[in-house]
Design an enzyme around this catalytic site. Sequence first.
Site, PDB file in Angstrom:
ATOM      1  CD1 TRP B 332      -2.923 -38.690 -50.677  1.00 27.20           C
ATOM      2  CD2 TRP B 332      -3.443 -38.236 -48.477  1.00 27.20           C
ATOM      3  NE1 TRP B 332      -2.115 -37.931 -50.044  1.00 27.20           N
ATOM      4  CE2 TRP B 332      -2.148 -37.855 -48.838  1.00 27.20           C
ATOM      5  CE3 TRP B 332      -4.062 -38.114 -47.351  1.00 27.20           C
ATOM      6  CZ2 TRP B 332      -1.485 -37.231 -47.755  1.00 27.20           C
ATOM      7  CZ3 TRP B 332      -3.302 -37.610 -46.353  1.00 27.20           C
ATOM      8  CH2 TRP B 332      -2.296 -36.908 -46.477  1.00 27.20           C
ATOM      9  CG  HIS B 333      -6.730 -39.612 -44.805  1.00 29.55           C
ATOM     10  ND1 HIS B 333      -7.325 -39.068 -45.829  1.00 29.55           N
ATOM     11  CD2 HIS B 333      -6.080 -38.866 -44.049  1.00 29.55           C
ATOM     12  CE1 HIS B 333      -7.230 -37.573 -45.166  1.00 29.55           C
ATOM     13  NE2 HIS B 333      -6.492 -37.665 -44.386  1.00 29.55           N
ATOM     14  N   GLY B 334      -5.219 -43.766 -46.405  1.00 30.96           N
ATOM     15  CA  GLY B 334      -4.616 -45.259 -46.215  1.00 30.96           C
ATOM     16  C   GLY B 334      -5.059 -46.088 -47.297  1.00 30.96           C
ATOM     17  CG  PHE B 470      -2.279 -41.597 -43.241  1.00 28.62           C
ATOM     18  CD1 PHE B 470      -2.982 -42.720 -43.257  1.00 28.62           C
ATOM     19  CD2 PHE B 470      -2.570 -40.724 -42.487  1.00 28.62           C
ATOM     20  CE1 PHE B 470      -3.742 -43.203 -42.273  1.00 28.62           C
ATOM     21  CE2 PHE B 470      -3.463 -40.954 -41.404  1.00 28.62           C
ATOM     22  CZ  PHE B 470      -4.053 -42.167 -41.389  1.00 28.62           C
TER      23      PHE B 470
END
Lengths: 285, 470
Positions: B332-334, B470
Amino acid sequence: MIPRAFIVCILAVLGWHFARPHLPGFYAVPGQQRANYLRSQQFVHDAPADAKVICGSSMSDRLDAVKLGADHVKLTFPGGGPLTGLDLIQKTGRTPPVVWVETNVILRAAEEDLLDDALSAWRRELRERSPIFKEEGRPSEFGVGFLKAVATKAAKALETPKAAAALDQDTFNDVMKANRKHLDRKPDPKDLATKIARLGTLIDDLQTKGSKVILFEMPFDQSLTELAEPTAVRNALHERFPADCYCWLDLSQAEAWQTTDGIHLPPAEADKVVARMLEFEKEAR
Amino acid sequence: MLFTSLPFVALVLIALFVYYLPPMRRWQVEVVTLASFIFYSWESPYLLTLLVVSIVINVVTSYFIAQGNPLKQKFWAVWGVALNLGILLFFKYSPLFAKTFLGGDHGSIGHFLMTIPLPIGISFFTFQGISLVVEVFRSKQPNDPFDYPDMVPKSFMEHLRHTMLFKTFFPNLVAGPIIKAHEFYPQIQPKLFSEIAWQTAFRALVVGYFLKMVVADNLKDSTFWISYPFFLNYSSFTLGTLLFGYSMQIFADFAGYSLIAIGLACLFGYRLPANFNYPYISQSFAEFWRRWHISLSTWLREYLYLPLGGNRKGNVRTYFNLFTVMFLGGLWHGAGWSYAVWGTFHGLALALERLCTGRVKLPENPLMSVIRALFVFSFVTLAWLLFKLPNFTEVIAYLKAMAENRATTNPELVAHVFFYSAPVIAYYAWYLAKRRWAGISRFEFLVFGILLAGIILDSGTTGAFIYFQF
């Protein structure tokens, strides 16, 4: 709590304003970016109007200011390129007698945040009124300066004899590999054309106003000079600024120059460039 | 538009002025929504298209779940979640998919997918959209254990107004905190200037701006050198210090942003959930995730971990759930495998910790607490390397350079990192001191005054918030 906090804030700022001029010189630029801001602010506020200016990147930043002499000012910005320096000259309305333009890193656009910081009217006004709003007036400069002195001592104690040596061969090879990969990409033709057009506008404007503009390519490792990016940039520059119409200092890429990392010159080599530049200025006079 | 830019300050002041004008009271929702649209589209107006599409999807699906045919509630809920996820997958993960499986030759589908722009804040507003659809669906189920309030009015237009505000609310639009629908919708009411919680707003804004502008923006000039091949020029000590500095920077940047968001929301009469609770003093990994990016952790817990079964279906399933949640949380962060590995590392740490809990007895004393906190902090800091460096070969090169100590120490960089990390350490120390000696709170005005002076005298050069990507 809120009004009292604002009072403390005002007292702290005023206290710093009055204390700052009496504090000992403990100045240490914390990092490359801040050094760039310092340089641009010094140009705007302190540089003499008749100073000769060198616009460039970290490559020409290696040129020794002392050896260049007090009549030269460096607008060489590590992480940036000559467009930032040229923009700064144009927007301050100055006409230096000589402007040196390093042509290696022209693909980097002018750094807008830096220009805004150096040129915005209210910041200039504040900096004229109090040194605490200048880069060297920041409270952190003193803190960083103190810690730097401590860290220098600690670093000496920590280093092993091997580590104290210059960049070792393995590291140098790794860096050269990365440089080769980076420089062997053809630049985007549209981007290159835009940057050259901008450079042309700024240089022609300076020449019209009476400045003598001298273009030069900083020497770097011979094995990198003919890779895709430097070749494309060099060709495009010579097409836009032909040697019969514009002044070029040829630092002969054919010579084998020593570098620290393939790109940047060590002091002894940079001094050779300075000598050639000063000689060229004398001849051109 | 950055929270630290002058146009943003102007936008907030104008919006606040109009918002609290008595004749505008019935238009408050529209005023903030309009300000949010301006905020979001300031640099790239075309990005609004996707935000509007996302709003339409969530308004329509949630409305039909609540007010449509009861037999079709599940249908609309599935479509709502699927479309939200579809948008996220397409815009955020297409380039990763193309890079991994298709290659990027000119003219190929892979190349097309790799050039899809990443709309800012997509991960945040998509997760809020999913929360709306799921919570409205859950609230309509018999024996709803969550006891959610009624969020969807009878009037479609009214629901559209509310949902536009919920999805676009500019303080948390691009980088959180992720607010869940049931926390936000009940707050949509007329607001009065006299009801502003000034103290809360002031504290959050001053600390937030200080962490961002003085700490994070100055540290970024040093941690810039954690990039290949520059870091090869430094000694182990310098590299360790830089990594420590990055750990401080990412905390100051993200916690700073969250606090600014909370303070701004407060000025408009809204409460956003706390996102950070001094995570670097955590004595376990589970505690770290209860203190770091709390709004994401709770979102993942409520909408992924618990629906997967949580810890109710035996040990094997619990570990599987932990890994899945942390792997997806990382991703989800990247859109890069290094983020997935980062999440998996944390999943592994959580699993090992769970395995050891009850089996290994550690003495309970202050020294042990410090050792545990240092251990968790060191692990977390080392794992941030996967955030900073985009590919594994560079991460390995960094670790190798740290191990080999090939170059010399750079005292200037070291001094710079420690100087600007000190306020973060002081921030934690102040929190711990307040817990022990409540009386020191009466000196807070001094602290806040000095923080304000710090913002005026020592702000760094502007940099985008790390979590924007993000």
